[in-house]
Design an enzyme around this catalytic site. Structure first.
Site: not given
Length: 770
Positions: A416, A463-464
């Site tokens: 990511h 993604e986070e």
């Protein structure tokens, strides 16, 4: 030049000349054909086993030659075969020669292919460049780039431009998920002596374009004059210890330190105890980067599960279907009480002022500062958080290298790109490695390399926030991936510090070990990654993929694709803080970028082997051994009224099939079969190896969440006692609150579900016909 006198030439002379010329040509053709027959008859003897399909051509040639001798005179050469007949006899022989040579070339194809593969693997390793990796990382980390923001889009464009500059086929996939951003937050403490202080919630020197510390998807809320209470890691046993000490937590602001529980689980556990709000801090010298930086704050998400909360099970496309925020399935993904991350300094200020019962020794012995009591109070807190949830556009970027022989089989490498701040470690050390792998693959292509199977380089977004970019893409392409994806190779933080770590599904263990034997260790030039890895762990230590902490989750736990996750360094002190910068990497994480080189080397070689090996290097015997170990552990957790016999039987079936498949693979490799039969047999075996992992999926999903389908590796309630068989693990935990018979029946049902899944894997791997 003398003029030609046509009238002086007599016809009989012309006829004699033609006759002589024709006789010469026919004799020549007959002589050549005879030599060809002898040569190829000898060649036929040498390749008798491999040239059986072409024996008809030889027979036809001999038949034509024999028949020609028996023909009645009808030409100038009554006792010799005609040129036409001779040509017809030679033609099949030439065809025979063509097929023989072609077959001989195919016979050598495996050896040539193997030599080429070794050559290009060495070329891949030798083309590493520390300075290039450093330059990539520097460019990626110039600005903070939270998903859904303009700087994040700039980072996507940088990656896309890099892929395009290498001449690679490049694509961008856009999605529109629900993201979450902070609007306003404040925290003030009122101490027993009557003084009050506003506690800082941002890091010193935070850049204007950096997002302030917050928890994504936290609900907005406030708590005025609420007493503070220390809840240790926020686990069930921690609340039990507080209750035993007489410390009431209802209505308080809980202060928790980060441990094994996810942020979301900490907040949910607190909400179930009646806590009004949660403050969370990360221990260590900063959650920062050294002296004077203990003000670092760890950002993160508190949403449950993965993917866009408004489109569970389908892709979040612009203009597509989306649930409402008030939908029960959506609201269940978010905590019920607000939370904020704080620095170690902030937490110490609060905890050092608490009274109440003393903190248990097992709590304080691992803390970096003294805590007298756990509270609640007498220090009171005024807490406020206001956030904003909004739909934003995210961008996944792909580079595709099409395979020559099997373009419809995919090896995926993923990392990511989005970061909470600058992201030098998380995730752009991995992004830099991905860009360098792309560069090295492009160099190899210029030198004549093309993979047997297709390789896809994936740069994920968001993604986070909960693996959103990868999850939406997997949901969008589920059927294609399910039928064509061979493996997913994930690298999140490529370099966090020293030491190699890996997690994988068990059939990939052997390949991973082989690859690490070929890559030089970054911290010991005289050793390989494998040697230092085994030395550090007293043997090989490959963890499994039950967590939901990176982009492998949708590939393995939703789509059933064999996966690997790897990195250097177990953890690092600047995780998700504003101090995760290029300077920290240069000064602490990897000053000479040797670990970046090693991480990219292992990652890229794994993909090359999976893309180029004739037979996929999967070993399901490792899987059966792992499953047997799980059953042994399970036996120790269960009472005698619950049977694991269904698991034992299905594992035995899988072990038998896995052994047969291993022998089949060795036999196919040794036979080096060529032509269409060999291709079809290898393809059939490879498909079984590829698809077997899908057998562990169950349509009903897991108790933790129906979206998760994998019955061996997946998430379960944090109170569960094992990291495998998540459905069984959660049934064991839940059975404690049931009547004996109901609890046992629930556990037994989950055991049967897993047993049926293992049997499905055995059926697929063995190619059992319907």
């Amino acid at each position: 030049m003398c003029p030609v006198q046509k009238n002086n030439i007599k016809l009989p002379v012309l006829e004699n000349t033609v006759l002589v010329h024709t006789t010469f040509c026919c004799c020549f053709f007959f002589f050549v054909s005879t030599i060809v027959v002898v040569f190829f008859f000898f060649f036929f003897l040498l390749f008798i086993l491999s040239l059986k399909p072409y024996a008809l051509s030889l027979s036809l040639s001999l038949l034509l030659l024999t028949g020609a001798r028996k023909m009645k005179p009808s030409s100038l050469f009554p006792s010799k075969p005609t040129p036409t007949c001779t040509a017809l006899s030679v033609l099949p022989l030439l065809l025979l020669a063509f097929y023989a040579l072609r077959h001989h070339g195919q016979h050598q194809q495996h050896h040539v292919s193997s030599r080429n593969a070794d050559h290009f693997q060495r070329a891949f390793l030798s083309s590493a460049a520390n300075a290039t990796l450093a330059a990539y990382l520097r460019a990626l980390t110039l600005r903070p780039h939270v998903a859904g923001t303009a700087p994040s889009l700039d980072a996507a464009r940088l990656v896309r431009k890099h892929f395009e500059s290498l001449g690679l086929e490049t694509h961008v996939a856009r999605f529109a998920p629900l993201l979450s951003y902070p609007a306003r937050a404040s925290l003030a403490a009122r101490f027993p002596n009557g003084t009050s202080v506003d506690l800082p919630l941002t890091e010193p020197g935070l850049a204007p374009d950096a997002v302030v510390p917050y928890h994504a998807y936290s609900p907005s809320g406030s708590a005025a004059g609420a007493r503070a209470v220390f809840v240790n890691y926020g686990r069930e046993e921690d609340y039990a210890a507080l209750a035993a000490a007489g410390a009431e937590v209802e209505g308080c602001v809980a202060v928790a330190r980060r441990g094994d529980l996810s942020r979301g689980d900490v907040v949910r556990a607190a909400a179930s105890k009646g806590v009004a709000a949660v403050l969370m801090y990360t221990e260590g010298d900063a959650a920062g980067a050294g002296a004077g930086r203990r003000g670092g704050v760890e950002r993160g998400t508190v949403m449950r599960g993965v993917g866009d909360p408004l489109s569970p099970g389908w892709a979040a496309l612009e203009g597509g279907e989306a649930l409402g925020l008030d939908d029960e399935e959506v609201s269940a993904r978010f905590p019920k009480v607000p939370s904020l991350p704080v620095s170690v300094e902030c937490a110490e200020t609060i905890l050092a002022s608490l009274g109440g019962p003393p903190a248990p020794p097992e709590w304080t012995e691992t803390m970096g500062f003294k805590v007298r009591g756990v509270g609640p109070g007498p220090t009171a807190l005024n807490f406020t958080y206001q956030g904003e949830k909004k739909v934003a556009t995210i961008h996944n970027v792909f580079a595709v290298i099409r395979g020559l022989e099997e373009p419809d089989r995919y090896i995926l490498l993923g990392n990511h790109r989005d970061a909470w701040t600058y992201g030098a470690v998380d995730p752009n050390s991995g992004t830099a490695a991905l860009l360098d792998i792309a560069r090295r693959y492009a160099l190899m292509m210029q030198r004549g390399w093309n993979p047997r199977r297709s390789i896809i380089l994936c740069s994920w977004d968001a993604e986070e926030f909960g693996m959103i970019g990868s999850t939406e893409w997997v949901e969008q392409n589920l059927m294609t991936l399910g039928s064509k994806a061979i493996a997913y190779l994930n690298v999140d933080c490529a370099v966090q510090g020293p030491g190699f770590f890996a997690r994988a599904t068990p059939q990939l263990d052997e390949l991973l070990i082989e690859i690490t034997k070929k890559v030089k260790d970054p911290d010991n030039k005289e050793a390989t990654v494998y040697e230092m890895w085994t030395k550090a762990n007293d043997g090989i230590d490959i963890q499994r993929l039950s967590g939901i902490d990176s982009d492998y989750a949708p590939f393995l736990q939703y789509a059933g694709i064999p996966s690997v996750d790897m990195y250097y360094g177990k953890d690092f002190p600047v995780y998700h803080t504003a101090y995760d910068t290029y300077d920290w990497m240069v000064n602490h994480g990897d000053p000479f970028f040797q670990r970046h080189v090693a991480a990219a080397g292992v990652w890229g070689l794994l993909a090359l082997r999976l893309a180029d090996d004739l037979i996929l290097p999967f070993n399901y015997l490792n899987y059966t051994n792992q499953l047997r170990g799980y059953v042994d552990i399970l036996n120790n957790l269960l009472d005698g009224n619950i049977s694991v016999h269904p698991l034992t039987l299905s594992i035995q079936a899988l072990a038998s099939v896995a052994k047969e498949v291993q022998l089949e693979a060795e036999k196919l490799s040794a036979e080096q079969m060529t032509g269409e039969p060999g291709v079809l047999r290898r393809r059939a075996l490879n498909d079984r190896l590829m698809l077997a992992e899908r057998g562990f999926l169950d349509a009903d999903g897991l108790p933790y969440g129906r979206w998760f389908k994998h019955l061996v590796y997946g998430p379960s309630d944090y109170r569960s006692r094992t990291s495998f068989f998540p459905g069984i693990a959660e049934a064991i935990w839940r059975s404690a609150g049931m009547r004996s018979g109901e609890g046992q029946a629930s556990i037994q049902h989950e055991i049967w579900r897993v047993a049926r899944a293992i049997q499905r894997v055995a059926d697929v791997l063995g190619g059992r016909p319907l």
